[in-house]
Scaffold this motif. Structure first.
Motif, PDB file in Angstrom:
ATOM      1  N   MET A 149       0.675  -0.777  -0.185  1.00  0.00           N
ATOM      2  CA  MET A 149      -0.224  -0.171   0.229  1.00  0.00           C
ATOM      3  C   MET A 149       1.187   0.734  -0.299  1.00  0.00           C
ATOM      4  O   MET A 149       1.900   1.715   0.348  1.00  0.00           O
ATOM      5  CB  MET A 149      -1.191   0.130   1.416  1.00  0.00           C
ATOM      6  CG  MET A 149      -2.218   1.240   0.903  1.00  0.00           C
ATOM      7  SD  MET A 149      -3.225   1.369   2.089  1.00  0.00           S
ATOM      8  CE  MET A 149      -2.655   2.343   3.468  1.00  0.00           C
ATOM      9  N   HIS A 150       0.825   2.092  -0.752  1.00  0.00           N
ATOM     10  CA  HIS A 150       1.641   3.374  -0.920  1.00  0.00           C
ATOM     11  C   HIS A 150       1.091   4.534  -0.373  1.00  0.00           C
ATOM     12  O   HIS A 150       1.030   5.527   0.439  1.00  0.00           O
ATOM     13  CB  HIS A 150       1.388   3.956  -2.603  1.00  0.00           C
ATOM     14  CG  HIS A 150       2.486   5.075  -2.585  1.00  0.00           C
ATOM     15  ND1 HIS A 150       1.442   6.101  -3.123  1.00  0.00           N
ATOM     16  CD2 HIS A 150       3.664   5.006  -3.018  1.00  0.00           C
ATOM     17  CE1 HIS A 150       2.745   7.387  -2.991  1.00  0.00           C
ATOM     18  NE2 HIS A 150       3.715   6.171  -3.299  1.00  0.00           N
ATOM     19  N   HIS A 151      -0.848   4.668  -0.310  1.00  0.00           N
ATOM     20  CA  HIS A 151      -1.174   5.197   0.712  1.00  0.00           C
ATOM     21  C   HIS A 151      -3.052   4.942   0.412  1.00  0.00           C
ATOM     22  O   HIS A 151      -3.360   4.964  -0.420  1.00  0.00           O
ATOM     23  CB  HIS A 151      -1.472   7.059   0.327  1.00  0.00           C
ATOM     24  CG  HIS A 151      -1.932   7.290  -1.076  1.00  0.00           C
ATOM     25  ND1 HIS A 151      -1.171   7.557  -2.043  1.00  0.00           N
ATOM     26  CD2 HIS A 151      -3.044   8.319  -1.928  1.00  0.00           C
ATOM     27  CE1 HIS A 151      -1.347   7.801  -3.470  1.00  0.00           C
ATOM     28  NE2 HIS A 151      -2.276   7.944  -2.658  1.00  0.00           N
ATOM     29  N   VAL A 152      -3.825   5.902   1.213  1.00  0.00           N
ATOM     30  CA  VAL A 152      -5.440   6.375   1.226  1.00  0.00           C
ATOM     31  C   VAL A 152      -5.997   7.331   0.552  1.00  0.00           C
ATOM     32  O   VAL A 152      -4.596   8.568   1.144  1.00  0.00           O
ATOM     33  CB  VAL A 152      -6.113   5.835   2.680  1.00  0.00           C
ATOM     34  CG1 VAL A 152      -7.645   6.184   2.353  1.00  0.00           C
ATOM     35  CG2 VAL A 152      -5.420   4.323   2.825  1.00  0.00           C
ATOM     36  N   GLY A 153      -6.436   7.862  -0.418  1.00  0.00           N
ATOM     37  CA  GLY A 153      -6.810   8.886  -1.095  1.00  0.00           C
ATOM     38  C   GLY A 153      -7.843  10.043  -0.473  1.00  0.00           C
ATOM     39  O   GLY A 153      -8.796   9.116  -0.624  1.00  0.00           O
ATOM     40  N   ILE A 154      -8.230  10.958  -0.034  1.00  0.00           N
ATOM     41  CA  ILE A 154      -9.047  10.652   1.032  1.00  0.00           C
ATOM     42  C   ILE A 154      -9.355  12.478   0.523  1.00  0.00           C
ATOM     43  O   ILE A 154      -8.831  13.139   0.013  1.00  0.00           O
ATOM     44  CB  ILE A 154      -9.273  11.142   2.623  1.00  0.00           C
ATOM     45  CG1 ILE A 154      -8.904  10.036   3.019  1.00  0.00           C
ATOM     46  CG2 ILE A 154     -10.823  12.197   2.959  1.00  0.00           C
ATOM     47  CD1 ILE A 154      -8.002   9.844   4.834  1.00  0.00           C
ATOM     48  N   ALA A 165     -11.461   7.880  -1.252  1.00  0.00           N
ATOM     49  CA  ALA A 165     -11.914   8.010  -2.424  1.00  0.00           C
ATOM     50  C   ALA A 165     -10.633   6.509  -3.115  1.00  0.00           C
ATOM     51  O   ALA A 165     -11.550   5.835  -4.245  1.00  0.00           O
ATOM     52  CB  ALA A 165     -11.127   9.488  -2.955  1.00  0.00           C
ATOM     53  N   HIS A 166      -9.477   6.372  -2.418  1.00  0.00           N
ATOM     54  CA  HIS A 166      -9.085   5.599  -3.128  1.00  0.00           C
ATOM     55  C   HIS A 166      -8.145   5.176  -2.317  1.00  0.00           C
ATOM     56  O   HIS A 166      -8.006   5.033  -1.146  1.00  0.00           O
ATOM     57  CB  HIS A 166      -8.676   6.041  -4.325  1.00  0.00           C
ATOM     58  CG  HIS A 166      -7.840   7.041  -4.148  1.00  0.00           C
ATOM     59  ND1 HIS A 166      -8.065   7.882  -4.520  1.00  0.00           N
ATOM     60  CD2 HIS A 166      -6.102   6.265  -4.304  1.00  0.00           C
ATOM     61  CE1 HIS A 166      -6.831   8.720  -4.489  1.00  0.00           C
ATOM     62  NE2 HIS A 166      -5.772   7.538  -4.307  1.00  0.00           N
ATOM     63  N   ILE A 167      -7.543   3.542  -2.678  1.00  0.00           N
ATOM     64  CA  ILE A 167      -6.459   3.357  -1.733  1.00  0.00           C
ATOM     65  C   ILE A 167      -5.576   2.827  -2.704  1.00  0.00           C
ATOM     66  O   ILE A 167      -6.002   2.458  -4.198  1.00  0.00           O
ATOM     67  CB  ILE A 167      -6.656   1.440  -1.130  1.00  0.00           C
ATOM     68  CG1 ILE A 167      -6.907   0.933  -2.361  1.00  0.00           C
ATOM     69  CG2 ILE A 167      -7.534   1.761  -0.079  1.00  0.00           C
ATOM     70  CD1 ILE A 167      -7.129  -0.913  -1.150  1.00  0.00           C
ATOM     71  N   ALA A 168      -4.048   3.480  -2.939  1.00  0.00           N
ATOM     72  CA  ALA A 168      -2.809   3.109  -3.748  1.00  0.00           C
ATOM     73  C   ALA A 168      -2.469   2.352  -3.191  1.00  0.00           C
ATOM     74  O   ALA A 168      -1.933   1.988  -2.395  1.00  0.00           O
ATOM     75  CB  ALA A 168      -2.407   4.369  -3.619  1.00  0.00           C
ATOM     76  N   PHE A 169      -1.477   0.898  -4.814  1.00  0.00           N
ATOM     77  CA  PHE A 169      -0.520   0.682  -4.353  1.00  0.00           C
ATOM     78  C   PHE A 169       0.128   1.147  -5.293  1.00  0.00           C
ATOM     79  O   PHE A 169       0.214   1.070  -6.455  1.00  0.00           O
ATOM     80  CB  PHE A 169      -1.501  -1.135  -4.916  1.00  0.00           C
ATOM     81  CG  PHE A 169      -1.959  -1.192  -3.601  1.00  0.00           C
ATOM     82  CD1 PHE A 169      -1.215  -2.441  -2.269  1.00  0.00           C
ATOM     83  CD2 PHE A 169      -3.481  -0.795  -3.944  1.00  0.00           C
ATOM     84  CE1 PHE A 169      -2.481  -2.875  -1.760  1.00  0.00           C
ATOM     85  CE2 PHE A 169      -4.331  -1.733  -3.665  1.00  0.00           C
ATOM     86  CZ  PHE A 169      -3.397  -2.549  -2.417  1.00  0.00           C
ATOM     87  N   GLU A 170       1.765   0.501  -4.916  1.00  0.00           N
ATOM     88  CA  GLU A 170       2.917   1.028  -5.025  1.00  0.00           C
ATOM     89  C   GLU A 170       3.441  -0.417  -6.174  1.00  0.00           C
ATOM     90  O   GLU A 170       2.572  -1.166  -6.011  1.00  0.00           O
ATOM     91  CB  GLU A 170       3.519   1.303  -4.353  1.00  0.00           C
ATOM     92  CG  GLU A 170       5.510   1.458  -4.895  1.00  0.00           C
ATOM     93  CD  GLU A 170       6.544   1.761  -3.707  1.00  0.00           C
ATOM     94  OE1 GLU A 170       7.782   2.321  -4.169  1.00  0.00           O
ATOM     95  OE2 GLU A 170       6.167   2.204  -2.483  1.00  0.00           O
TER      96      GLU A 170
END
Length: 139
Positions: A7-12, A77-82
């Motif tokens: 996981m890279h980050h969570v977008g809000i 909004a989203h979860i981000a993966f590296e």
């Protein structure tokens, strides 16, 4: 074959930058950097990655579809993966019959390029693929 992703980050998404600053203060988060994403006309604030947390990306849209996210109230909004290669990973998804949000990766901030797996393929979750392409431009 795609390797496991980190996981890279969570977008809000938030309607006002002051809301992001309130949450940063409320939870004792440290700002890593601020930026602007031209592709989505949005300011953003990334919090620092630390021993006990993963980064959060606060997204404050200036115009466009993100201003209407959750009826304008914002939210997760989203979860981000590296990933090592956004285009190769996107192609793997496309080869499986999935669709990406963008025809090709777009610039996020100056250090990353991104694309998104459409949420209809991931049980309603918007998944961002993030490839690091340079040094973070910290202010």
């Amino acid at each position: 074959m795609m390797k496991p992703m980190r996981m890279h980050h969570v977008g809000i998404v938030l309607p006002k930058i002051s809301y992001a600053e309130d949450l940063i203060d409320m939870f004792g988060l440290d700002v890593d950097y601020r930026g602007f994403v031209q592709a989505y006309h949005a300011d953003l604030i990334f919090t620092k990655y630390g021993e006990n947390e993963s980064p959060i990306e606060f997204i404050i849209p200036k115009e466009g579809v993100l201003t209407q996210f959750n009826n304008g109230k914002g939210g997760i909004a989203h979860i981000a993966f590296e990933v090592e290669d956004v285009e190769a990973c996107s192609k793997e998804f496309i080869d499986k019959g999935f669709e990406m949000l963008e025809k090709e990766a777009v610039e996020g901030t100056s250090d990353i390029v991104v694309n998104f797996l459409r949420p209809k393929y991931s049980h309603g979750i918007l998944v961002e693929l993030v490839q690091t392409v340079g040094e973070i431009q910290r202010n």
